[in-house]
Scaffold this motif. Structure first.
Motif, mmCIF file in Angstrom:
data_model
loop_
_atom_site.group_PDB
_atom_site.id
_atom_site.type_symbol
_atom_site.label_atom_id
_atom_site.label_comp_id
_atom_site.label_asym_id
_atom_site.label_seq_id
_atom_site.Cartn_x
_atom_site.Cartn_y
_atom_site.Cartn_z
ATOM 1 N N THR A 180 70.221 0.560 12.429
ATOM 2 C CA THR A 180 71.649 0.517 12.691
ATOM 3 C C THR A 180 72.419 0.387 11.386
ATOM 4 O O THR A 180 71.835 0.214 10.330
ATOM 5 C CB THR A 180 72.021 -0.679 13.592
ATOM 6 N N GLY A 181 73.722 0.415 11.526
ATOM 7 C CA GLY A 181 74.578 0.165 10.364
ATOM 8 C C GLY A 181 75.197 1.435 9.816
ATOM 9 O O GLY A 181 75.027 2.516 10.354
ATOM 10 N N PRO A 182 75.927 1.267 8.723
ATOM 11 C CA PRO A 182 76.569 2.426 8.107
ATOM 12 C C PRO A 182 75.521 3.377 7.535
ATOM 13 O O PRO A 182 74.342 3.051 7.460
ATOM 14 C CB PRO A 182 77.424 1.808 6.994
ATOM 15 N N SER A 183 75.959 4.523 7.128
ATOM 16 C CA SER A 183 75.069 5.534 6.576
ATOM 17 C C SER A 183 74.198 4.942 5.465
ATOM 18 O O SER A 183 74.700 4.275 4.560
ATOM 19 C CB SER A 183 75.881 6.688 6.013
ATOM 20 N N PRO A 184 72.901 5.189 5.507
ATOM 21 C CA PRO A 184 72.023 4.690 4.441
ATOM 22 C C PRO A 184 72.372 5.273 3.064
ATOM 23 O O PRO A 184 71.999 4.702 2.050
ATOM 24 C CB PRO A 184 70.631 5.154 4.882
ATOM 25 N N TRP A 185 73.086 6.365 3.029
ATOM 26 C CA TRP A 185 73.508 6.934 1.752
ATOM 27 C C TRP A 185 74.438 5.974 1.009
ATOM 28 O O TRP A 185 74.542 6.020 -0.209
ATOM 29 C CB TRP A 185 74.219 8.267 1.951
ATOM 30 N N LEU A 186 75.126 5.112 1.742
ATOM 31 C CA LEU A 186 76.043 4.173 1.109
ATOM 32 C C LEU A 186 75.319 3.026 0.402
ATOM 33 O O LEU A 186 75.941 2.268 -0.338
ATOM 34 C CB LEU A 186 77.017 3.609 2.145
ATOM 35 N N ASN A 187 74.028 2.900 0.615
ATOM 36 C CA ASN A 187 73.272 1.823 -0.046
ATOM 37 C C ASN A 187 73.408 1.878 -1.557
ATOM 38 O O ASN A 187 73.461 0.843 -2.220
ATOM 39 C CB ASN A 187 71.794 1.883 0.335
ATOM 40 N N ALA A 188 73.458 3.071 -2.124
ATOM 41 C CA ALA A 188 73.596 3.196 -3.586
ATOM 42 C C ALA A 188 74.893 2.543 -4.065
ATOM 43 O O ALA A 188 74.928 1.906 -5.110
ATOM 44 C CB ALA A 188 73.561 4.660 -3.993
ATOM 45 N N ILE A 189 75.945 2.685 -3.266
ATOM 46 C CA ILE A 189 77.232 2.080 -3.627
ATOM 47 C C ILE A 189 77.192 0.571 -3.385
ATOM 48 O O ILE A 189 77.595 -0.215 -4.232
ATOM 49 C CB ILE A 189 78.382 2.721 -2.820
ATOM 50 N N VAL B 78 76.896 -7.676 -1.977
ATOM 51 C CA VAL B 78 77.265 -6.797 -0.863
ATOM 52 C C VAL B 78 76.054 -6.015 -0.353
ATOM 53 O O VAL B 78 75.843 -5.885 0.857
ATOM 54 C CB VAL B 78 78.417 -5.841 -1.250
ATOM 55 N N GLY B 79 75.247 -5.487 -1.266
ATOM 56 C CA GLY B 79 74.050 -4.755 -0.861
ATOM 57 C C GLY B 79 73.122 -5.599 -0.018
ATOM 58 O O GLY B 79 72.572 -5.135 0.984
ATOM 59 N N MET B 80 72.968 -6.855 -0.410
ATOM 60 C CA MET B 80 72.102 -7.769 0.338
ATOM 61 C C MET B 80 72.681 -8.067 1.719
ATOM 62 O O MET B 80 71.960 -8.097 2.712
ATOM 63 C CB MET B 80 71.917 -9.072 -0.451
ATOM 64 N N VAL B 81 73.986 -8.263 1.787
ATOM 65 C CA VAL B 81 74.642 -8.539 3.069
ATOM 66 C C VAL B 81 74.470 -7.360 4.016
ATOM 67 O O VAL B 81 74.115 -7.527 5.190
ATOM 68 C CB VAL B 81 76.143 -8.871 2.861
ATOM 69 N N VAL B 82 74.706 -6.143 3.527
ATOM 70 C CA VAL B 82 74.558 -4.949 4.362
ATOM 71 C C VAL B 82 73.105 -4.814 4.821
ATOM 72 O O VAL B 82 72.840 -4.514 5.988
ATOM 73 C CB VAL B 82 75.031 -3.680 3.618
ATOM 74 N N ALA B 83 72.163 -5.046 3.939
ATOM 75 C CA ALA B 83 70.741 -4.945 4.289
ATOM 76 C C ALA B 83 70.375 -5.927 5.409
ATOM 77 O O ALA B 83 69.614 -5.581 6.317
ATOM 78 C CB ALA B 83 69.878 -5.198 3.061
ATOM 79 N N PHE B 84 70.917 -7.127 5.357
ATOM 80 C CA PHE B 84 70.584 -8.108 6.384
ATOM 81 C C PHE B 84 71.350 -7.911 7.687
ATOM 82 O O PHE B 84 71.001 -8.510 8.696
ATOM 83 C CB PHE B 84 70.770 -9.531 5.856
ATOM 84 N N THR B 85 72.390 -7.095 7.689
ATOM 85 C CA THR B 85 73.094 -6.815 8.940
ATOM 86 C C THR B 85 72.463 -5.650 9.695
ATOM 87 O O THR B 85 72.756 -5.458 10.868
ATOM 88 C CB THR B 85 74.586 -6.506 8.702
ATOM 89 N N ARG B 86 71.619 -4.893 9.031
ATOM 90 C CA ARG B 86 70.937 -3.775 9.702
ATOM 91 C C ARG B 86 69.917 -4.311 10.696
ATOM 92 O O ARG B 86 69.259 -5.312 10.464
ATOM 93 C CB ARG B 86 70.226 -2.892 8.694
ATOM 94 N N ARG B 87 69.793 -3.596 11.808
ATOM 95 C CA ARG B 87 68.781 -3.895 12.813
ATOM 96 C C ARG B 87 67.871 -2.669 12.896
ATOM 97 O O ARG B 87 68.301 -1.547 12.663
ATOM 98 C CB ARG B 87 69.399 -4.153 14.180
#
Length: 156
Positions: A34-43, A50-59
């Motif tokens: 789940t979550g936003p596009s994985p392409w945004l991980n680079a940003i 922020v990268g860590m927060v997004v990673a932990f919100t993914r299911r």
């Protein structure tokens, strides 16, 4: 920790066989996140924390196509082992919309609970054959051509 696709599918089938009705046949299994596009991980990774927060919100989930239904079960963040069944949908009533079959990261939106906001599911190219099998079994699904559907056809 299962890394190979065959081993992951085997673990999912073993887990679901414990709760599936007799005679249930497992046809395809797809790993999604789940979550936003994985392409945004680079940003996101460039911004501290922020990268860590997004990673932990993914299911992480597995979508499994059977002869009668589509089963959604969780996947462990650390080991990728299949977890509990989250939802079960009849094949004819799988609430998938906005299917986007892209070159590397495909996506679709699925209404996990009735009336709730659809959840974006990202599917990596590694699972493309299984995704095509799953979508081909849905009566309403038309897999958009690479880069979008031809003019005149509805885009999910």
């Amino acid at each position: 920790m299962a890394i190979r696709r065959a081993k992951q599918k085997q673990q999912v089938i073993e887990k679901l066989s414990q709760v599936a009705p007799p005679g249930e046949t497992f046809m395809a299994c797809v790993h999604v996140e789940t979550g936003p596009s994985p392409w945004l991980n680079a940003i996101f990774d460039e911004i501290p924390v922020v990268g860590m927060v997004v990673a932990f919100t993914r299911r992480f989930y597995f979508l499994t196509l059977t002869n009668t239904s589509i089963v959604v079960n969780s996947a462990s963040r650390w080991t990728n082992r299949p977890g509990d069944v989250v939802a079960v949908f009849p094949r004819q009533a799988f609430p998938a919309s906005r299917i986007n079959r892209a070159t590397v990261w495909s996506s679709m939106y699925v209404e996990m609970t009735p009336g709730a906001k659809p959840t974006r599911l990202n599917i990596h190219r590694y699972w493309r054959d299984e995704l095509d099998q799953l979508l081909g079994a849905l009566p309403q699904a038309q897999i958009p051509a690479q880069g979008g559907a031809p003019t005149g056809q509805p885009q999910f």
